[in-house]
Design a protein around this motif. Structure first.
Motif, mmCIF file in Angstrom:
data_model
loop_
_atom_site.group_PDB
_atom_site.id
_atom_site.type_symbol
_atom_site.label_atom_id
_atom_site.label_comp_id
_atom_site.label_asym_id
_atom_site.label_seq_id
_atom_site.Cartn_x
_atom_site.Cartn_y
_atom_site.Cartn_z
ATOM 1 N N HIS C 33 0.674 -1.344 -0.061
ATOM 2 C CA HIS C 33 0.024 -0.077 -0.005
ATOM 3 C C HIS C 33 0.864 1.255 -0.003
ATOM 4 O O HIS C 33 0.714 2.007 1.013
ATOM 5 C CB HIS C 33 -0.911 -0.021 1.243
ATOM 6 N N TRP C 127 -10.267 1.089 0.805
ATOM 7 C CA TRP C 127 -9.814 0.033 1.663
ATOM 8 C C TRP C 127 -10.345 -1.522 1.157
ATOM 9 O O TRP C 127 -9.581 -2.453 1.282
ATOM 10 C CB TRP C 127 -10.255 0.397 3.149
ATOM 11 N N HIS C 131 -8.097 -4.412 0.186
ATOM 12 C CA HIS C 131 -7.881 -5.523 1.177
ATOM 13 C C HIS C 131 -8.393 -7.015 0.520
ATOM 14 O O HIS C 131 -7.811 -7.945 0.675
ATOM 15 C CB HIS C 131 -8.965 -5.030 2.247
ATOM 16 N N LYS C 349 -9.405 6.670 8.741
ATOM 17 C CA LYS C 349 -8.410 5.988 9.164
ATOM 18 C C LYS C 349 -8.222 5.511 10.833
ATOM 19 O O LYS C 349 -7.721 4.631 11.204
ATOM 20 C CB LYS C 349 -6.919 6.149 8.697
ATOM 21 N N ASP C 400 -5.482 -0.779 7.314
ATOM 22 C CA ASP C 400 -5.898 0.519 6.454
ATOM 23 C C ASP C 400 -5.124 1.649 6.603
ATOM 24 O O ASP C 400 -5.322 2.573 7.223
ATOM 25 C CB ASP C 400 -7.236 0.691 6.992
#
Lengths: 322, 197, 408
Positions: C33, C127, C131, C349, C400
């Motif tokens: 990420h 996210w 994910h 977040k 995240d």
């Protein structure tokens, strides 16, 4: 003269299969695209029809990078081992009655041998690149192929018992021309085991751990580029086709269909193979990926006992029904 | 409980430690000495009617331009909050310039680990007893602590790693292997000048 | 030219004796990420030790802010969490407003609540997309991007930018919302629960998804608190801490919503929390649209850098650094307020906090950003050690994190 004809046949088969491989990638991208609310390739040719050819040309002309610390000979040989093994197994596949290059009596065993050999290519690629990601990818592939080869072999024992032969043409003939004769009905457990092992054997989702992009970057082929990468890619698709063909031959009655297509006898065979391919792609669009240890436990704790049970069951049924 | 009330309790409990209590827009800051900071934090966390269980923030401050009163050269600011009781307090521990260190809070909240490393990295306050006192955001061989007031905004010199890289680029250029994108303008004009002469 | 094989291939093999080797994952890796590097010590595929290395994106945020006026630093907050820049902007504005004592008109508060929740939806969708992709579910990725696109288009209509907005201003917002914006948003909010259902059909009860998420990366409430986790990561462990409820800002005390909690503390629990938050965000937006009052969108006290509305505000040449309000403030007090303040907001977040020290000049004496991603990455070893490489990827996903925010 005989050799010359054989060579021409081989060349024709090779060309056709390569074309199929190219368009299998197109097929996959289009289907996955539409499943994922997008279009897939659209730019090269009408609806992107020339995309696979453009891709091929592109990878031919890309620089062939060999990592400095790699074992050059093994590194260069690995993709070729993969492709050769996969292409060789095509020789024994009967596409229709009489449409087979080598109608040998141990066809099924031969295919197993070849698919194991192809995994050597993967392992060597992982090892020779001298990178940790490729190495882990190679290790995973080795473990996975060994485990699932066992399950797959055992699942096909039921088919061998019913047909009494390892010759692929005869397996098809033993199933007869009727719908009910297909081995998928009496061998439903074996078909289940075979299908899952098939996904694992070809490194497809949800068992694509050797090349799990988000974990190992690109697994065993991380360090490959250009044509060598494309060769791995081709080998994977030929692998998918071979496995689909085995499924078609052993469980779905091969080239037999509801009616004969006289102009093109392998018609039903191709349809069934593409049905398998579609399911491959469908699964790829739907499922997440297993973890390495979970994959192992499914192989050893679920599939192999199931396949063994199926052999016992088939044996009993065969003994009692004669 | 009101923040002011907590601050007064803290003063009663640690009379020698609390130097000053200041209130700004309803937020209460307590200026304390650094020596018993861990005891103070532990008391705030473990006293049932205060129960500061959420370690919101830690940061270092350079007081160079606002010295005077109770302020020493550096301070470490702890922002604490109590999730069940919904009150907060700020602890400002004073750290002298000649001995810029303070005890670590990682024993109380292990999440303080990275906060303290950042504080060390950018402000140069080291934490006694910290398990891993290394730079975190800047390269390990960086010189200086950028958030100190005497550190210029532009920095002092190029980082040694970048200088090394530039040398490599020049070396590669001799073999025609680089387009020299990393060179600064000054170096470029210099080489151009060399070519002319 | 060949070299002897035994010398060239030096990958240490982990055997049964537990021989270890290291793997540096990142900073260029498809699943970290951004530019996170994780140094792993591995035994086979089991992680013995995991130490994240950050700082590749460090831009000296705090230092830059010290040399700019409050209004100028706003654009820096775009570059924190670039997935949900709007929420960062609002967080910064709320903090500066509290410091300078500026009150915001009600309409602006509602608009800011709307854009905050929109950015929460956009961020949570990204996210979920990444994910799920990390765990191998590819289609969820594109489904999520379909809806995220609508959000970004709306942002574009609102302020002209799709990623770095700088739309809120200290004291309000830059421009009023348009009718078409409200209409499209209304339609989106009405349809959105159906789309959430679509993502859930793919993974929610998927056996493989459950195998990869249930019971992996478990944190108890006490552990999560001690690690300093906030946001959905903390609520997934059952701690009821949402700044929107605890210390309401903007219009959050005027709307009705729930804070989803889960007690399991594993990856699946955090996933469920965020999915429920999507529902709640849609609910908040709907209420804000219904209640949106007429009125001004920016406070009279706002420092300048606002588009002057024609005829309403007089901007004289040479005096445009500060708005009339602040000039008044300066006249009354002689200077800016002196003091320090910590204000945090609930960004997608977690808890984004701004700590300001004002020394009375027009620039912050010290600004510190408490970024949730920084703390969350610090918690990665607690989650990942002892698990497998594949779980590390799932754990990075579940925290995240955005590296722009982590490295500042």
């Amino acid at each position: 003269m005989h050799v010359l004809i054989l060579l021409i046949e081989i060349l024709i088969l090779f060309a056709i299969i390569m074309l199929h491989v190219a368009y299998a990638t197109y097929f996959e991208r289009k289907i996955i695209g539409h499943m994922q609310v997008r279009m897939g390739p659209m730019r090269v040719g009408w609806h992107g029809l020339l995309q696979p050819i453009a891709d091929g040309i592109k990878s031919f002309f890309k620089e062939d990078i060999v990592p400095e610390q790699a074992d050059v000979v093994t590194f260069r040989a690995a993709p070729i081992i993969c492709l050769t093994a996969m292409l060789t197994s095509l020789a024994v596949l009967p596409f229709a009655k009489g449409w087979v290059l080598a109608d040998i009596n141990i066809g099924l065993l031969f295919i197993f041998a070849m698919s194991s050999l192809a995994s050597y290519g993967v392992i060597l690629a992982g090892w020779a690149s001298n990178s940790k990601y490729t190495f882990l990818g190679g290790l995973r592939s080795m473990a996975q192929v060994i485990s699932y080869e066992v399950a797959m072999g055992l699942s096909l024992v039921g088919v061998m018992m019913l047909s009494g032969t390892l010759n692929l043409t005869k397996i098809v003939e033993a199933q007869g021309g009727s719908f009910a004769g297909m081995y998928v009905f009496p061998q439903i457990i074996a078909f289940f085991v075979f299908f899952i092992s098939m996904l694992a054997e070809t490194n497809r989702v949800p068992f694509d751990l050797p090349e799990a992009e988000t974990e190992l970057v690109s697994g065993y082929c991380t360090e490959y580029s250009g044509m060598r990468y494309a060769i791995f890619f081709m080998a994977e698709y030929i692998g998918m086709m071979v496995m689909s063909s085995i499924g078609t031959i052993c469980f779905l009655g091969g080239w037999n269909g509801p009616f004969e297509v006289a102009v093109f006898p392998p018609f039903w065979f191709v349809v069934k193979v593409y049905l398998f391919m579609f399911v491959f792609i469908w699964i790829r669009a739907t499922l997440p990926r297993y973890r390495y240890d979970q994959l192992m436990s499914i192989g050893w704790k679920v599939l192999i006992p199931l396949a063994l049970g199926n052999i016992v069951l088939t044996g009993f049924i065969k003994a009692f029904t004669g | 409980m009101e923040s002011m009330e907590i601050a007064e309790k803290l003063q009663d409990h640690f009379p020698g430690e609390v130097l000053e209590i200041c209130d700004f827009h309803g937020q209460v800051g307590v200026i304390v000495k650094r020596d018993r900071i861990v005891d103070i934090l532990r008391w705030l966390r473990d006293t049932p009617e205060i129960k500061m269980d959420h370690f919101m923030d830690l940061c270092g401050v350079d007081n160079k331009k606002r010295l005077g009163g109770n302020l020493l050269r550096f301070e470490v600011v702890y922002n604490l909050y109590s999730i069940p009781l919904r009150h907060s307090i700020r602890i400002r521990a004073q750290v002298p310039e000649n001995d810029a260190c303070i005890d670590t809070a990682t024993g109380l909240w292990c999440g303080a680990n990275w906060h303290e490393r950042e504080c060390y990295d950018l402000m140069g306050i080291s934490f006694n007893g910290h398990p891993d006192m290394r730079r975190i955001l800047l390269p390990d061989d960086w010189v200086g602590h950028p958030l100190r007031k005497e550190y210029p905004l532009k920095g002092r010199e190029e980082w040694s790693g970048l200088v090394e890289l530039k040398h490599k680029v020049v070396e590669l250029q001799e073999f025609g292997l680089s387009d020299g994108t990393l060179r600064t303008e000054a170096e470029q004009s210099q080489t151009e000048g060399n070519e002319k002469s | 030219m060949t070299r002897p094989i035994s010398k060239t291939v030096n990958v240490p093999v982990a055997d049964g004796d537990g021989e270890r080797y290291t793997l540096k994952m990142g900073p260029q890796h498809p699943a970290t990420h951004g530019v996170l590097r994780v140094d792993l010590e591995l035994d086979g595929e089991t992680i013995i030790k995991c130490s994240p290395q950050v700082g590749y994106l460090h831009r000296g945020f705090d230092k830059i802010a010290e040399n700019r006026t409050y209004a100028q630093s706003l654009i820096l907050t775009d570059r924190l969490d670039y997935i949900a820049a709007m929420a960062n902007n609002v967080g910064y504005c709320v903090a500066v407003e509290k410091l300078l004592g500026i009150s915001v008109p009600l309409r602006a508060k509602y608009i800011r609540t709307i854009v905050c929740e929109m950015s929460r939806i956009a961020s949570h969708l990204l996210w979920l997309a990444t994910h799920a992709l990390d765990i191998g579910a590819m289609t969820v990725f594109l489904y999520c991007f379909r809806e995220r696109e609508v959000m970004l288009d709306l942002f574009e209509e609102l302020c002209g930018a799709r990623l770095t907005f700088s739309y809120p201003r200290i004291g309000g917002v830059r421009q009023d919302v348009t009718r078409s914006f409200i209409d499209v948003l209304q339609q989106f909010v009405a349809e959105f629960p159906v789309h959430i259902g679509e993502y859930e059909t793919l993974i929610d009860t998927n056996r493989i998804w459950l195998k990869r998420t249930v019971g992996i990366g478990v944190l108890s409430a006490a552990e999560a608190l001690e690690l300093g986790l906030t946001g959905a990561c903390l609520r997934g462990s059952g701690v009821d801490y949402d700044i929107r409820k605890h210390r309401p800002y903007d219009a959050y005390d005027l709307v009705d919503f729930e804070v989803p909690l889960s007690n399991d503390g594993d990856i699946y629990a955090r996933y469920r929390c965020r999915m429920e938050e999507l529902h709640q965000s849609a609910r908040i937006i709907q209420q804000c649209i219904d209640q949106l009052p007429p009125g001004p969108i920016i406070s009279e006290d706002a420092p300048d850098l606002v588009m002057p509305l024609q005829g309403q505000r007089k901007v004289e040449a040479g005096s445009s650094t500060y708005g009339t309000g602040l000039i008044r403030l300066l006249e009354e007090h002689g200077q800016y307020p002196v003091g320090d303040i910590y204000v945090s907001t609930e960004v997608p977040k977690g808890e984004l906090g701004f700590y300001f020290i004002s020394d009375g000049s027009g620039r912050p004496y010290r600004m510190h950003v408490r970024s949730p991603s920084f703390i969350h990455i610090g918690a990665l070893p607690a989650l990942a050690e002892g698990s497998m490489i594949a779980d590390l990827i799932a754990n990075i996903g579940t925290l995240d994190v955005v590296l722009g925010e982590c490295d500042r």
